[in-house]
Design a protein around this motif. Structure first.
Motif, PDB file in Angstrom:
ATOM      1  N   TYR A   1       0.838  -1.201   0.000  1.00 41.30           N
ATOM      2  CA  TYR A   1       0.000   0.000   0.000  1.00 41.30           C
ATOM      3  C   TYR A   1       0.875   1.255   0.000  1.00 41.30           C
ATOM      4  O   TYR A   1       0.563   2.240  -0.682  1.00 41.30           O
ATOM      5  CB  TYR A   1      -0.910  -0.014   1.223  1.00 41.30           C
ATOM      6  CG  TYR A   1      -1.880   1.139   1.267  1.00 41.30           C
ATOM      7  CD1 TYR A   1      -3.073   1.085   0.560  1.00 41.30           C
ATOM      8  CD2 TYR A   1      -1.602   2.282   2.010  1.00 41.30           C
ATOM      9  CE1 TYR A   1      -3.968   2.144   0.584  1.00 41.30           C
ATOM     10  CE2 TYR A   1      -2.480   3.347   2.042  1.00 41.30           C
ATOM     11  CZ  TYR A   1      -3.668   3.268   1.333  1.00 41.30           C
ATOM     12  OH  TYR A   1      -4.551   4.334   1.350  1.00 41.30           O
TER      13      TYR A   1
ATOM     14  N   THR B   1       0.957   4.149  -3.031  1.00 40.76           N
ATOM     15  CA  THR B   1       0.574   5.543  -2.778  1.00 40.76           C
ATOM     16  C   THR B   1       1.772   6.487  -2.786  1.00 40.76           C
ATOM     17  O   THR B   1       1.654   7.651  -2.398  1.00 40.76           O
ATOM     18  CB  THR B   1      -0.151   5.659  -1.422  1.00 40.76           C
ATOM     19  OG1 THR B   1       0.679   5.118  -0.379  1.00 40.76           O
ATOM     20  CG2 THR B   1      -1.468   4.907  -1.450  1.00 40.76           C
TER      21      THR B   1
ATOM     22  N   TRP C   1      -5.012   8.842   0.200  1.00 45.07           N
ATOM     23  CA  TRP C   1      -3.916   7.917   0.492  1.00 45.07           C
ATOM     24  C   TRP C   1      -3.901   7.488   1.956  1.00 45.07           C
ATOM     25  O   TRP C   1      -3.403   6.415   2.298  1.00 45.07           O
ATOM     26  CB  TRP C   1      -2.580   8.591   0.155  1.00 45.07           C
ATOM     27  CG  TRP C   1      -2.332   9.836   0.973  1.00 45.07           C
ATOM     28  CD1 TRP C   1      -2.705  11.104   0.669  1.00 45.07           C
ATOM     29  CD2 TRP C   1      -1.689   9.897   2.252  1.00 45.07           C
ATOM     30  NE1 TRP C   1      -2.328  11.973   1.666  1.00 45.07           N
ATOM     31  CE2 TRP C   1      -1.695  11.261   2.648  1.00 45.07           C
ATOM     32  CE3 TRP C   1      -1.098   8.956   3.081  1.00 45.07           C
ATOM     33  CZ2 TRP C   1      -1.143  11.681   3.850  1.00 45.07           C
ATOM     34  CZ3 TRP C   1      -0.548   9.372   4.282  1.00 45.07           C
ATOM     35  CH2 TRP C   1      -0.569  10.724   4.657  1.00 45.07           C
ATOM     36  N   TRP C   2      -4.430   8.288   2.846  1.00 45.19           N
ATOM     37  CA  TRP C   2      -4.363   8.044   4.286  1.00 45.19           C
ATOM     38  C   TRP C   2      -5.409   7.035   4.758  1.00 45.19           C
ATOM     39  O   TRP C   2      -5.261   6.421   5.822  1.00 45.19           O
ATOM     40  CB  TRP C   2      -4.600   9.359   5.030  1.00 45.19           C
ATOM     41  CG  TRP C   2      -5.869  10.056   4.593  1.00 45.19           C
ATOM     42  CD1 TRP C   2      -6.003  10.936   3.559  1.00 45.19           C
ATOM     43  CD2 TRP C   2      -7.185   9.877   5.140  1.00 45.19           C
ATOM     44  NE1 TRP C   2      -7.307  11.338   3.427  1.00 45.19           N
ATOM     45  CE2 TRP C   2      -8.058  10.698   4.388  1.00 45.19           C
ATOM     46  CE3 TRP C   2      -7.707   9.119   6.169  1.00 45.19           C
ATOM     47  CZ2 TRP C   2      -9.429  10.769   4.653  1.00 45.19           C
ATOM     48  CZ3 TRP C   2      -9.064   9.181   6.436  1.00 45.19           C
ATOM     49  CH2 TRP C   2      -9.906  10.007   5.682  1.00 45.19           C
TER      50      TRP C   2
ATOM     51  N   ILE D   1      -8.854  13.168  -1.805  1.00 47.52           N
ATOM     52  CA  ILE D   1      -8.078  13.252  -0.571  1.00 47.52           C
ATOM     53  C   ILE D   1      -8.895  13.840   0.577  1.00 47.52           C
ATOM     54  O   ILE D   1      -8.656  13.531   1.744  1.00 47.52           O
ATOM     55  CB  ILE D   1      -6.800  14.080  -0.813  1.00 47.52           C
ATOM     56  CG1 ILE D   1      -5.866  13.986   0.391  1.00 47.52           C
ATOM     57  CG2 ILE D   1      -7.133  15.517  -1.156  1.00 47.52           C
ATOM     58  CD1 ILE D   1      -4.506  14.607   0.155  1.00 47.52           C
TER      59      ILE D   1
ATOM     60  N   SER E   1      -4.156   5.067  -9.728  1.00 49.24           N
ATOM     61  CA  SER E   1      -5.068   4.023  -9.273  1.00 49.24           C
ATOM     62  C   SER E   1      -4.857   2.733 -10.053  1.00 49.24           C
ATOM     63  O   SER E   1      -4.729   1.653  -9.483  1.00 49.24           O
ATOM     64  CB  SER E   1      -6.522   4.504  -9.421  1.00 49.24           C
ATOM     65  OG  SER E   1      -7.422   3.475  -9.096  1.00 49.24           O
TER      66      SER E   1
ATOM     67  N   CYS F   1      -8.652   3.460  -2.641  1.00 49.30           N
ATOM     68  CA  CYS F   1      -8.532   4.698  -1.863  1.00 49.30           C
ATOM     69  C   CYS F   1      -8.133   5.882  -2.740  1.00 49.30           C
ATOM     70  O   CYS F   1      -8.588   7.004  -2.514  1.00 49.30           O
ATOM     71  CB  CYS F   1      -7.514   4.510  -0.741  1.00 49.30           C
ATOM     72  SG  CYS F   1      -8.027   3.348   0.543  1.00 49.30           S
ATOM     73  N   LEU F   2      -7.298   5.635  -3.750  1.00 49.32           N
ATOM     74  CA  LEU F   2      -6.854   6.737  -4.602  1.00 49.32           C
ATOM     75  C   LEU F   2      -7.951   7.219  -5.540  1.00 49.32           C
ATOM     76  O   LEU F   2      -7.824   8.295  -6.128  1.00 49.32           O
ATOM     77  CB  LEU F   2      -5.625   6.310  -5.409  1.00 49.32           C
ATOM     78  CG  LEU F   2      -4.348   6.085  -4.599  1.00 49.32           C
ATOM     79  CD1 LEU F   2      -3.202   5.654  -5.506  1.00 49.32           C
ATOM     80  CD2 LEU F   2      -3.958   7.335  -3.815  1.00 49.32           C
TER      81      LEU F   2
ATOM     82  N   SER G   1      -1.431   1.015  -9.299  1.00 51.20           N
ATOM     83  CA  SER G   1      -1.421   0.276  -8.030  1.00 51.20           C
ATOM     84  C   SER G   1      -2.166  -1.041  -8.162  1.00 51.20           C
ATOM     85  O   SER G   1      -1.726  -2.073  -7.650  1.00 51.20           O
ATOM     86  CB  SER G   1      -2.050   1.121  -6.922  1.00 51.20           C
ATOM     87  OG  SER G   1      -1.305   2.294  -6.708  1.00 51.20           O
TER      88      SER G   1
ATOM     89  N   THR H   1       1.333   9.713  -4.901  1.00 50.84           N
ATOM     90  CA  THR H   1       0.402  10.654  -4.277  1.00 50.84           C
ATOM     91  C   THR H   1       1.062  11.367  -3.098  1.00 50.84           C
ATOM     92  O   THR H   1       0.880  12.573  -2.898  1.00 50.84           O
ATOM     93  CB  THR H   1      -0.864   9.928  -3.815  1.00 50.84           C
ATOM     94  OG1 THR H   1      -1.464   9.269  -4.930  1.00 50.84           O
ATOM     95  CG2 THR H   1      -1.868  10.898  -3.224  1.00 50.84           C
ATOM     96  N   LEU H   2       1.839  10.616  -2.294  1.00 45.26           N
ATOM     97  CA  LEU H   2       2.571  11.234  -1.193  1.00 45.26           C
ATOM     98  C   LEU H   2       3.572  12.267  -1.708  1.00 45.26           C
ATOM     99  O   LEU H   2       3.726  13.345  -1.129  1.00 45.26           O
ATOM    100  CB  LEU H   2       3.307  10.148  -0.393  1.00 45.26           C
ATOM    101  CG  LEU H   2       2.507   9.387   0.647  1.00 45.26           C
ATOM    102  CD1 LEU H   2       3.311   8.200   1.173  1.00 45.26           C
ATOM    103  CD2 LEU H   2       2.102  10.288   1.797  1.00 45.26           C
TER     104      LEU H   2
ATOM    105  N   ALA I   1      -4.991   0.380  -2.335  1.00 51.26           N
ATOM    106  CA  ALA I   1      -4.475   1.678  -2.786  1.00 51.26           C
ATOM    107  C   ALA I   1      -5.259   2.184  -3.985  1.00 51.26           C
ATOM    108  O   ALA I   1      -5.571   3.381  -4.084  1.00 51.26           O
ATOM    109  CB  ALA I   1      -2.991   1.557  -3.132  1.00 51.26           C
TER     110      ALA I   1
END
Length: 590
Positions: free
Chosen positions: A66, A70, A273-274, A254, A377, A249-250, A380, A73-74, A246
């Motif tokens: 994961y 991400t 991402w969190w 956000i 997305s 979530c993506l 991942s 994105t980070l 991931a």
């Protein structure tokens, strides 16, 4: 005759005392504190352990997958360069390097399931710490600016859409530099992410070193390869789950409570991402607590050890008592392992393999995004799911073959050489499977060239990456400024940048001089499918060598050194492969 009678006596003892042998009830009791009883004791067997150990490893590996899924994105959210991401990702390897050998030595003779559970609690902390920067710093100004709520709150929706993008337009003013965004990433989120990775290394070292040795000590040798392969098969589901999570979530913005004005195909999109870290933390907490309930020794294994001890008494075989853990004995153990040629050669082979494999795995989603023009997305999802079936077939097939035919250690080591050769050839083939870029203003002879003659006076040095595509769909520019655009229009809630000098100069026959947000589409599906085929082949061949490598490690050392041997090998790989490789390749990727 005397020796033969003693052998017959020992054999008779083995047959008649299976149901009479007495074992330490506390050592084989399943449960902890008030959580004990006959119901829990039913699960004190090898099948329950192998399944739970595999499930825990599945979620554990999902957490690192994961993180890999991400990464981009980070990097966008906190403006972290790839070389810094490489340093962050080695935090867990540094802790393994510093602590895994000592921990594996002192905990290898203790209650291993509880120590493994304690290690997994540190991974739970790692998940919460990794998600912490979002709750401390929020979604970020760039992401909030692209939401409807921000525009309504500011009560300047029209002015913002018309005027703010001018910061990314071409201007002849020398003060342009002050208008452009020159925002560098804060060091605080990076330090938090590094600390989280460092803490997770403690749990990772305990899980791998103690878990494998506990399995080998409590399961018959003839069944170890098959059960190890089964647990590893369950763990292999982790990367697929991690990258799949991931991907899900993506696709969520956000800031889930806000309404974005762009979709997830826009390069400015930032996913949630969190969110996945919270989910993974609670699942790990549950599985780790269940693992702590396992006994120090499984009942059947305890019976076999006691029978062997009693038989050695009848045969007048003296058993050497294990020394208590001490610094002197630890140094003596390390010398014994260092002089084991089979173990050291196997470790060095693994070092060279992971030196190239680890950065490949970490940056694979980013490679797919940039090389094959896929979204974060999709990258991942593909990274986690591609080759899963082939990996599963490879690990299960190898475990069954080893359990049935029991090949010699020499043959197992030789097969690992073949697997390594296949992996090298497959990875080299990636150089010939790339997707040809469309005409891009920032690519010239394979090198990045952001400044062209048509936009040399536009002062775009401090404009962030925000790609736009020419009207004919053939040329991608770093931004509207790099395309030489001087105006912006808002048509049907879509931005169009006009009066673009680079488009006019490069495409006179088209008769238009505007660009639209986003990169130009590139058709490279055929190359992408070939790339996936090679990935699947490498997954299968690599999986067939897992069980063989494990057996070589645990069979070439004394029984009391199994945990330390695993930790010793992990320390060497951290020192020579896991730590330097992400930094090296992060610098290469920029």
């Amino acid at each position: 005759m005397n020796g033969q009678s003693k052998g017959e006596e020992a054999s008779c003892f083995l047959k008649t005392t299976q149901h009479q042998i007495s074992i330490d009830a506390e050592e084989t009791a399943c449960g902890l504190w008030c959580f004990k009883g006959p119901i829990l004791q039913k699960f004190a067997n090898k099948k329950a352990y192998v399944i739970l150990y595999g499930l825990l490893g599945c979620v554990f590996s999902a957490s690192f997958a994961y993180f890999n899924g991400t990464i981009t994105t980070l990097e966008k959210r906190f403006k972290i360069p790839s070389r810094t991401t490489g340093i962050i990702s080695i935090g867990n390897d540094l802790s393994q390097l510093l602590m895994c050998v000592i921990l594996s030595y002192y905990t290898g003779r203790a209650h291993r399931p509880r120590w493994m559970a304690l290690g997994m609690y540190t991974v739970v902390l790692f998940c919460f710490l990794t998600a912490l920067p979002h709750f401390l710093y929020g979604a970020g100004a760039d992401a909030l600016f692209l939401t409807e709520e921000f525009q309504v709150t500011a009560n300047t929706s029209i002015n913002v859409l018309l005027n703010t993008p001018k910061k990314n337009l071409c201007t002849n003013e020398t003060s342009k530099e002050s208008l452009c965004e020159n925002e560098s990433g804060s060091y605080s989120p990076q330090l938090i992410l590094f600390a989280a990775q460092f803490i997770s290394g403690i749990g990772g070292s305990l899980y791998y070193t103690l878990g494998v040795s506990y399995m080998d000590d409590n399961i018959k040798r003839s069944k170890t390869p098959a059960l190890f392969s089964f647990s590893y098969f369950i763990r292999m589901l982790g990367p697929a789950i991690g990258h799949g999570l991931a991907s899900i979530c993506l696709k969520i913005y956000i800031a889930p409570t806000l309404t974005p004005m762009i979709d997830n195909t826009d390069p400015r999109w930032l996913g949630a991402w969190w969110l996945g870290w919270i989910i993974l933390a609670f699942i790990l907490l549950i599985f780790a607590s269940l693992l702590a309930l396992f006994p120090k020794t499984l009942p059947r294994a305890a019976i076999r050890k006691e029978v062997k001890r009693q038989a050695s008494k009848i045969g007048n075989v003296t058993t050497e008592l294990e020394p208590l853990p001490s610094l002197k004995d630890m140094i003596k153990t390390f010398k014994r392992l260092s002089s084991n040629k089979t173990l050291m050669l196997n470790n060095f082979a693994a070092i060279f393999y992971f030196l190239g494999y680890m950065p490949y795995w970490i940056f694979l989603p980013k490679y797919i995004e940039t090389q094959y023009k896929q979204s974060a997305s999709i990258s991942s999802l593909i990274t986690g799911s591609a080759g899963l079936i082939f990996s599963a077939i490879g690990i299960l097939l190898s475990g069954i073959i080893i359990s049935k035919f029991k090949p010699r250690a020499r043959y197992l080591a030789a097969w690992n050489v073949v697997v390594g050769a296949i992996s090298v050839l497959g990875i080299i083939s990636y150089a010939f499977l790339g997707c040809s870029n469309n005409e891009s203003s920032f690519f010239s002879n394979g090198e990045i060239s952001t400044v062209t003659e048509c936009s040399s006076n536009c002062h775009c040095n401090f404009v962030k990456y925000n790609p736009v595509c020419s009207s004919d769909g053939t040329t991608t520019f770093v931004s509207a400024c790099h395309a030489g655009c001087k105006k912006v229009m808002n048509i049907n809630e879509s931005e169009i940048f006009t009066e673009c000098s680079c488009v006019t100069n490069d495409n006179i026959s088209v008769g238009v001089d505007f660009v639209v947000p986003g990169s130009c589409p590139v058709d490279c599906l055929s190359q992408f499918y070939i790339f996936l085929g090679v990935v699947c082949m490498l997954k299968f061949s690599g999986a067939t060598g897992r069980a063989a490598n494990f057996l070589v490690t645990v069979r070439c050392v004394e029984e009391k050194d199994k945990s330390v041997a695993m930790g010793f090998g992990l320390m060497l790989m951290s020192l020579c492969a896991f730590v330097p490789s992400p930094i090296l390749f992060g610098i290469i990727m920029g």
